[in-house]
Design an enzyme around this catalytic site. Structure first.
Site, PDB file in Angstrom:
ATOM      1  N   ASP A  76      78.618  39.396  50.996  1.00 36.83           N
ATOM      2  CA  ASP A  76      78.802  40.842  51.187  1.00 36.83           C
ATOM      3  C   ASP A  76      77.501  41.498  51.626  1.00 36.83           C
ATOM      4  O   ASP A  76      76.440  40.858  51.652  1.00 36.83           O
ATOM      5  CB  ASP A  76      79.353  41.488  49.904  1.00 36.83           C
ATOM      6  CG  ASP A  76      78.681  40.985  48.630  1.00 36.83           C
ATOM      7  OD1 ASP A  76      77.604  40.366  48.719  1.00 36.83           O
ATOM      8  OD2 ASP A  76      79.226  41.227  47.535  1.00 36.83           O
ATOM      9  N   ASP A 133      83.296  44.800  35.937  1.00 33.21           N
ATOM     10  CA  ASP A 133      84.693  45.265  36.033  1.00 33.21           C
ATOM     11  C   ASP A 133      85.599  44.187  36.635  1.00 33.21           C
ATOM     12  O   ASP A 133      86.728  44.457  37.025  1.00 33.21           O
ATOM     13  CB  ASP A 133      84.768  46.544  36.889  1.00 33.21           C
ATOM     14  CG  ASP A 133      84.251  46.343  38.307  1.00 33.21           C
ATOM     15  OD1 ASP A 133      83.797  45.217  38.635  1.00 33.21           O
ATOM     16  OD2 ASP A 133      84.295  47.306  39.104  1.00 33.21           O
ATOM     17  N   HIS A 142      84.945  42.483  39.407  1.00 32.84           N
ATOM     18  CA  HIS A 142      84.925  42.351  40.873  1.00 32.84           C
ATOM     19  C   HIS A 142      84.295  41.041  41.304  1.00 32.84           C
ATOM     20  O   HIS A 142      83.464  40.465  40.605  1.00 32.84           O
ATOM     21  CB  HIS A 142      84.303  43.569  41.569  1.00 32.84           C
ATOM     22  CG  HIS A 142      82.819  43.703  41.498  1.00 32.84           C
ATOM     23  ND1 HIS A 142      82.197  44.829  40.994  1.00 32.84           N
ATOM     24  CD2 HIS A 142      81.825  42.897  41.901  1.00 32.84           C
ATOM     25  CE1 HIS A 142      80.887  44.681  41.085  1.00 32.84           C
ATOM     26  NE2 HIS A 142      80.626  43.518  41.631  1.00 32.84           N
ATOM     27  N   GLU A 190      86.541  45.261  44.728  1.00 31.38           N
ATOM     28  CA  GLU A 190      86.695  46.032  43.502  1.00 31.38           C
ATOM     29  C   GLU A 190      88.135  45.919  42.991  1.00 31.38           C
ATOM     30  O   GLU A 190      89.026  45.505  43.731  1.00 31.38           O
ATOM     31  CB  GLU A 190      86.371  47.507  43.783  1.00 31.38           C
ATOM     32  CG  GLU A 190      84.915  47.751  44.182  1.00 31.38           C
ATOM     33  CD  GLU A 190      83.941  47.718  42.988  1.00 31.38           C
ATOM     34  OE1 GLU A 190      84.240  47.045  41.976  1.00 31.38           O
ATOM     35  OE2 GLU A 190      82.890  48.359  43.082  1.00 31.38           O
TER      36      GLU A 190
HETATM   37  C1  GLP Z   1      77.329  42.686  42.825  1.00 29.09           C
HETATM   38  C2  GLP Z   1      77.572  41.740  44.004  1.00 29.09           C
HETATM   39  C3  GLP Z   1      78.329  40.528  43.598  1.00 29.09           C
HETATM   40  C4  GLP Z   1      77.759  40.063  42.289  1.00 29.09           C
HETATM   41  C5  GLP Z   1      78.148  41.032  41.204  1.00 29.09           C
HETATM   42  C6  GLP Z   1      77.478  40.765  39.877  1.00 29.09           C
HETATM   43  O1  GLP Z   1      77.632  43.996  43.035  1.00 29.09           O
HETATM   44  N1  GLP Z   1      78.154  42.308  45.173  1.00 29.09           N
HETATM   45  O2  GLP Z   1      78.281  39.529  44.610  1.00 29.09           O
HETATM   46  O3  GLP Z   1      78.259  38.801  41.966  1.00 29.09           O
HETATM   47  O4  GLP Z   1      77.970  42.358  41.612  1.00 29.09           O
HETATM   48  O5  GLP Z   1      76.121  41.070  39.930  1.00 29.09           O
HETATM   49  P1  GLP Z   1      75.060  40.557  38.886  1.00 29.09           P
HETATM   50  O6  GLP Z   1      75.002  39.093  39.054  1.00 29.09           O
HETATM   51  O7  GLP Z   1      73.769  41.215  39.254  1.00 29.09           O
HETATM   52  O8  GLP Z   1      75.542  40.963  37.551  1.00 29.09           O
END
Ligand code: GLP
Length: 258
Positions: A67, A134, A136, A141
């Protein structure tokens, strides 16, 4: 789905690095799918450490990001392209021309263009994933179609506030992103989800043990024939089948691999 509750976050990083590294050894020209966010960072550091102490070469590896933010200036240090170059692909020695991400400059055609790029590379062999608090996956989302393809999405306020720590202020977090769809992610050969910390416990339980639903996008992993979920003790706390998963892992035949 193989759920692996491990003893601590270091063990998660080490096993994730083992899985990536063994693929690169078997198939030096493999296609890796990379996640940004903090969850995979210890695994990425471990890969870099090993690469510097006799690990495999990453010269022929191709990488695709999950992403990207929309609206940041090109090269912005918090863009996912810049982040992954800094945290992983440059230190590993993956040539920059082989590292791809959804390109906001190509909107409105950025989604189909990215899908074509992945297809032309032969698809993703191993996709590293984190999970949002959440539920995602990438930036899909809650409410995202389980069959979705790469497209623009609007972040929830929850995700914007979760990600504000990477920016000077919460207002700076973009509202829009480009993300591989859940249908795109499901086409990777092997999904490797990494989750650590109690803040992920509820989302992990919903994804692994709850119903498959667009309300928890990460539950789409249940539809994949080869998904591995690596958890530290805090991220595994809400799993009803945690003890059985531990037993399964402890009794895993040596020949089986991941
Ligand atoms: C982000 C990214 C995801 C990631 C997730 C968790 O917003 N777009 O690819 O896996 O949220 O993030 P983190 O590993 O910092 O908790």
């Amino acid at each position: 789905m193989e759920v692996v509750p491990l003893g601590d976050a270091d063990a998660v990083a080490a096993l994730a690095a083992d899985i990536v590294e063994s693929l690169v050894r078997i198939r030096p020209g493999c296609v890796l799918g990379l996640a940004t966010g903090s969850s995979p960072v210890p695994a990425y550091r471990e890969l870099i450490r090993r690469r510097d102490t006799g690990g495999p070469s990453y010269d022929a590896v191709t990488a695709f990001l999950l992403d990207e933010y929309v609206g940041l200036a090109p090269g912005h240090p918090q863009s996912y392209r810049a982040t992954i170059a800094r945290e992983l692909t440059d230190p590993l020695g993956i040539p920059p021309g082989r590292v791809h991400g959804p390109d906001p400059e190509l909107l409105p055609d950025a989604g189909p263009a990215y899908e074509e790029l992945i297809r032309a590379a032969g698809g993703v062999d191993l996709q590293v994933l984190g999970i949002g608090s959440d539920g995602h996956l990438a930036f899909n989302e809650p409410g995202s179609s389980l069959a979705s393809r790469t497209r623009i999405k609007t972040l929830t306020e929850q995700t914007r506030s979760d990600n504000a720590r990477f920016f000077e202020s919460a207002d700076e977090v973009p509202r829009h992103v480009l993300t591989q769809g859940l249908g795109t992610i499901l086409e990777a050969g092997h999904l490797l989800l990494i989750a650590t910390g109690e803040v992920k416990a509820a989302a992990v339980a919903a994804a692994v043990e709850g119903p498959v639903t667009a309300s928890c996008p990460a539950s789409v992993l249940q539809l994949h024939p080869h998904a591995t979920v690596l958890l530290d003790p805090a991220a595994a706390t809400s799993l009803a089948r945690r003890d059985h998963s531990r037993d399964v892992h402890a009794a895993k035949p040596e020949w089986q691999g991941y």
